[in-house]
Design a protein around this motif. Sequence first.
Motif, mmCIF file in Angstrom:
data_model
loop_
_atom_site.group_PDB
_atom_site.id
_atom_site.type_symbol
_atom_site.label_atom_id
_atom_site.label_comp_id
_atom_site.label_asym_id
_atom_site.label_seq_id
_atom_site.Cartn_x
_atom_site.Cartn_y
_atom_site.Cartn_z
ATOM 1 N N GLU A 143 0.832 -1.206 0.000
ATOM 2 C CA GLU A 143 0.000 0.000 0.000
ATOM 3 C C GLU A 143 0.864 1.253 0.000
ATOM 4 O O GLU A 143 0.566 2.225 -0.714
ATOM 5 C CB GLU A 143 -0.920 0.012 1.223
ATOM 6 C CG GLU A 143 -1.802 1.257 1.275
ATOM 7 C CD GLU A 143 -2.647 1.349 2.536
ATOM 8 O OE1 GLU A 143 -3.226 2.421 2.767
ATOM 9 O OE2 GLU A 143 -2.712 0.353 3.284
ATOM 10 N N THR A 144 1.932 1.230 0.780
ATOM 11 C CA THR A 144 2.822 2.392 0.828
ATOM 12 C C THR A 144 3.428 2.669 -0.534
ATOM 13 O O THR A 144 3.480 3.823 -0.988
ATOM 14 C CB THR A 144 3.932 2.175 1.872
ATOM 15 O OG1 THR A 144 3.338 2.025 3.170
ATOM 16 C CG2 THR A 144 4.895 3.356 1.899
ATOM 17 N N VAL A 146 2.242 1.904 -3.498
ATOM 18 C CA VAL A 146 1.211 2.411 -4.413
ATOM 19 C C VAL A 146 0.926 3.876 -4.130
ATOM 20 O O VAL A 146 0.832 4.705 -5.050
ATOM 21 C CB VAL A 146 -0.070 1.565 -4.288
ATOM 22 C CG1 VAL A 146 -1.226 2.235 -5.029
ATOM 23 C CG2 VAL A 146 0.161 0.170 -4.828
ATOM 24 N N ARG A 147 0.797 4.209 -2.867
ATOM 25 C CA ARG A 147 0.464 5.590 -2.512
ATOM 26 C C ARG A 147 1.637 6.537 -2.748
ATOM 27 O O ARG A 147 1.425 7.701 -3.117
ATOM 28 C CB ARG A 147 -0.038 5.653 -1.065
ATOM 29 C CG ARG A 147 -1.416 5.040 -0.921
ATOM 30 C CD ARG A 147 -1.880 4.926 0.508
ATOM 31 N NE ARG A 147 -2.076 6.209 1.162
ATOM 32 C CZ ARG A 147 -2.639 6.343 2.357
ATOM 33 N NH1 ARG A 147 -3.076 5.251 3.013
ATOM 34 N NH2 ARG A 147 -2.793 7.529 2.910
ATOM 35 N N ASP A 149 3.778 6.147 -5.179
ATOM 36 C CA ASP A 149 3.732 6.346 -6.640
ATOM 37 C C ASP A 149 2.687 7.408 -6.991
ATOM 38 O O ASP A 149 2.928 8.283 -7.828
ATOM 39 C CB ASP A 149 3.377 5.034 -7.348
ATOM 40 C CG ASP A 149 4.539 4.056 -7.402
ATOM 41 O OD1 ASP A 149 5.688 4.481 -7.175
ATOM 42 O OD2 ASP A 149 4.286 2.860 -7.671
ATOM 43 N N ALA A 150 1.532 7.314 -6.353
ATOM 44 C CA ALA A 150 0.466 8.275 -6.623
ATOM 45 C C ALA A 150 0.872 9.680 -6.187
ATOM 46 O O ALA A 150 0.575 10.673 -6.879
ATOM 47 C CB ALA A 150 -0.810 7.846 -5.909
ATOM 48 N N LEU A 151 1.575 9.770 -5.067
ATOM 49 C CA LEU A 151 2.023 11.073 -4.582
ATOM 50 C C LEU A 151 3.020 11.702 -5.547
ATOM 51 O O LEU A 151 2.931 12.898 -5.866
ATOM 52 C CB LEU A 151 2.639 10.928 -3.192
ATOM 53 C CG LEU A 151 3.084 12.222 -2.516
ATOM 54 C CD1 LEU A 151 1.893 13.143 -2.299
ATOM 55 C CD2 LEU A 151 3.776 11.923 -1.197
ATOM 56 N N GLU A 173 0.136 12.742 3.366
ATOM 57 C CA GLU A 173 0.514 11.412 2.885
ATOM 58 C C GLU A 173 1.841 10.966 3.493
ATOM 59 O O GLU A 173 1.986 9.832 3.965
ATOM 60 C CB GLU A 173 0.599 11.405 1.358
ATOM 61 C CG GLU A 173 -0.739 11.309 0.671
ATOM 62 C CD GLU A 173 -1.403 9.945 0.887
ATOM 63 O OE1 GLU A 173 -0.976 8.959 0.255
ATOM 64 O OE2 GLU A 173 -2.345 9.875 1.707
ATOM 65 N N LEU A 177 1.919 7.809 6.025
ATOM 66 C CA LEU A 177 2.569 6.614 5.465
ATOM 67 C C LEU A 177 3.872 6.296 6.179
ATOM 68 O O LEU A 177 4.283 5.136 6.240
ATOM 69 C CB LEU A 177 2.843 6.809 3.970
ATOM 70 C CG LEU A 177 1.632 6.831 3.041
ATOM 71 C CD1 LEU A 177 2.075 7.138 1.617
ATOM 72 C CD2 LEU A 177 0.886 5.504 3.087
ATOM 73 N N GLY A 228 -9.921 8.906 5.674
ATOM 74 C CA GLY A 228 -10.177 8.648 4.263
ATOM 75 C C GLY A 228 -11.498 9.169 3.750
ATOM 76 O O GLY A 228 -11.804 9.028 2.561
#
Length: 261
Positions: A143-144, A146-147, A149-151, A173, A177, A228
């Motif tokens: 999850e970290t 993926v997030r 990457d999104a950041l 974030e 995280l 969230g």
Amino acid sequence: MSDPLAVIADLPGVPEAVEEAREAVDRLYRHRVLRRRSPEVSAEAALRGARASAALAGHDVPLDVLRRGEASSPVVQGALRASAELGRLGSTWRSAPRQVLARLHTLAAVGLAAQEDLGRPRHGSGDFAPDPLGLGPVPGAEETAVRMDALASLVGSPSKAPALVLAAIVHAELAVLRPFGVADGVVARAAERLTLVEFGLDPKSLVPAEVGHLELPYAEGLRSYLSGTAEGVAAWVRQAAAAVTWGVKETTAICEAMQRA
């Protein structure tokens, strides 16, 4: 192309809070002291911001101790080093955000992490990741990743959202995280400040938003974000805007003290 930041920027209360912060920054930039002494004001604001960031990490040191160079805490020293480096990182932030975050962690975590771990993300949720704010366990490695990457994509992609909204999301974030496992809070707050500068809200780096975060219910705001929900995310962004407004008050006081001297 979707613009997730624009969606956040339209959440209840966010446009008004962001506009209030922007107007406060605009008023500050018209202060007469800044015509000749802007670098001095920026340096003092950076010192106060670094002090506040360290205090949020549990290491509160008086300003006069910092000015005398007598603060020995590695957290304080890390916050000072990260703050001092921001001016050299702006041009890289949009194009290589991971590189910038690694650099900030390398500076912030000296004396707190092993040399070989400086600038390197943790490998799993079991890695050392202190929780002084009561945010709960860190997300798992998948999850970290993926997030993060999104950041990185958010920082590098165009958006119609104001700089303050991006800065608030970057900060939250990284704070929740805890991608490095130690000194993540200092990195998060430095990255927020860098975003405000590089994306145009505070190009002269005059506003220590960290001071505002110290005065406001910081952990509560991050827990709202961590929920969230749209309500929770909006509450955090409004709080980040309030932190900027509070930082403007701090810098205005600096300007007025210089004017009286």
